[in-house]
Scaffold this active site. Structure first.
Site, PDB file in Angstrom:
ATOM      1  CG  HIS A 183       1.817  -5.080  -6.110  1.00  0.00           C
ATOM      2  ND1 HIS A 183       2.240  -5.931  -5.574  1.00  0.00           N
ATOM      3  CD2 HIS A 183       0.626  -4.947  -5.448  1.00  0.00           C
ATOM      4  CE1 HIS A 183       1.322  -6.698  -4.935  1.00  0.00           C
ATOM      5  NE2 HIS A 183       0.176  -5.970  -4.945  1.00  0.00           N
TER       6      HIS A 183
ATOM      7  CG  HIS B 238      -2.779  -4.069   1.545  1.00  0.00           C
ATOM      8  ND1 HIS B 238      -2.445  -5.055   2.298  1.00  0.00           N
ATOM      9  CD2 HIS B 238      -2.681  -4.586   0.054  1.00  0.00           C
ATOM     10  CE1 HIS B 238      -1.994  -6.037   1.643  1.00  0.00           C
ATOM     11  NE2 HIS B 238      -2.153  -5.985   0.598  1.00  0.00           N
TER      12      HIS B 238
ATOM     13  CE1 TYR C 185      -5.272 -11.490  -5.295  1.00  0.00           C
ATOM     14  CE2 TYR C 185      -4.162 -11.811  -7.301  1.00  0.00           C
ATOM     15  CZ  TYR C 185      -5.183 -11.370  -6.612  1.00  0.00           C
ATOM     16  OH  TYR C 185      -6.010 -10.458  -7.110  1.00  0.00           O
TER      17      TYR C 185
ATOM     18  CG  ASP D 287       1.545  -4.488  -1.742  1.00  0.00           C
ATOM     19  OD1 ASP D 287       2.716  -3.858  -1.732  1.00  0.00           O
ATOM     20  OD2 ASP D 287       1.396  -5.619  -1.713  1.00  0.00           O
TER      21      ASP D 287
END
Length: 210
Positions: A69, A160, A110, A17
């Site tokens: 995203h 990430h 989130y 991400d």
């Protein structure tokens, strides 16, 4: 690799991400290339510019999937239906512009969800198993330990590649050969869905596909 070979393997999918960028995303791509592994990159629209787009194109050309995203990484349950649609379309349109195809999957920022999002986002929702790798005080060793402990057939990893996240680059470099030795094959999230013959449902978010 043919479908028969896939069916005999335990499958896991790496996903990343918060890119694209010209530093950590590049390092991650180098690691994936070194190990001949394909992954899924969930990109943020506001991070796509002329320079970072070149990295996104490289990822696509090397066999990785580019997914959505959101545009701004906002907590989307706080947004109106129109704003939610705008967030998704902005990013999907940019991905299509640069790599020639639109995302098929969406990871909520989130992992914040509500029904309005399910009603207005026509993409498959993906979560994943994390390793708290957005927290700088989590060491590379701890990330490796969490990733390895979570491994199971059909699992999606949520990691990430934001700027400066070198500990995750190191962790991924270390876990790939270990999991390969344990009998795992790495696929993109799209390929995982295909190989597991999943028919994604509206109103469901996926972490483990059996």
């Amino acid at each position: 690799m043919c479908s028969a070979a896939f069916s005999q393997s335990k499958l896991v999918a790496l996903s990343f991400d918060d890119g694209p960028n010209t530093s950590t995303t590049v390092q991650m791509l180098d690691v994936l290339k070194k190990h001949n592994v394909k992954a899924s990159f969930f990109v943020i629209g506001k991070n796509i510019n002329e320079e970072s787009a070149k990295i996104m194109v490289r990822a696509h050309n090397e066999g990785h999937d580019i997914e959505n995203h959101s545009k701004t990484h906002s907590s989307m349950p706080t947004l109106s239906a129109d704003s939610i649609k705008s967030e998704i379309e902005f990013t999907s349109a940019l991905v299509a512009k640069y790599v020639g195809e639109r995302p098929q999957l969406f990871r909520p920022p989130y992992i914040a969800l509500n029904q309005t999002m399910y009603d207005n986002i026509d993409l498959t929702f993906i979560c994943g198993e994390g390793s708290n790798d957005w927290e700088d005080n989590v060491s590379a060793d701890q990330r490796v330990e969490k990733i390895l402990a979570a491994a199971k057939d059909g699992l999606i990893y949520l990691l990430h590649d934001f700027e400066g996240n070198s500990k995750t680059v190191e962790a991924v470099d270390r876990i790939i050969p270990i999991l390969k030795k344990r009998g795992y094959t790495f696929v993109t999230v799209r390929e995982l869905i295909k190989q597991k013959k999943l028919k994604p449902e509206r109103g469901v978010i996926y972490t483990h596909i059996q």
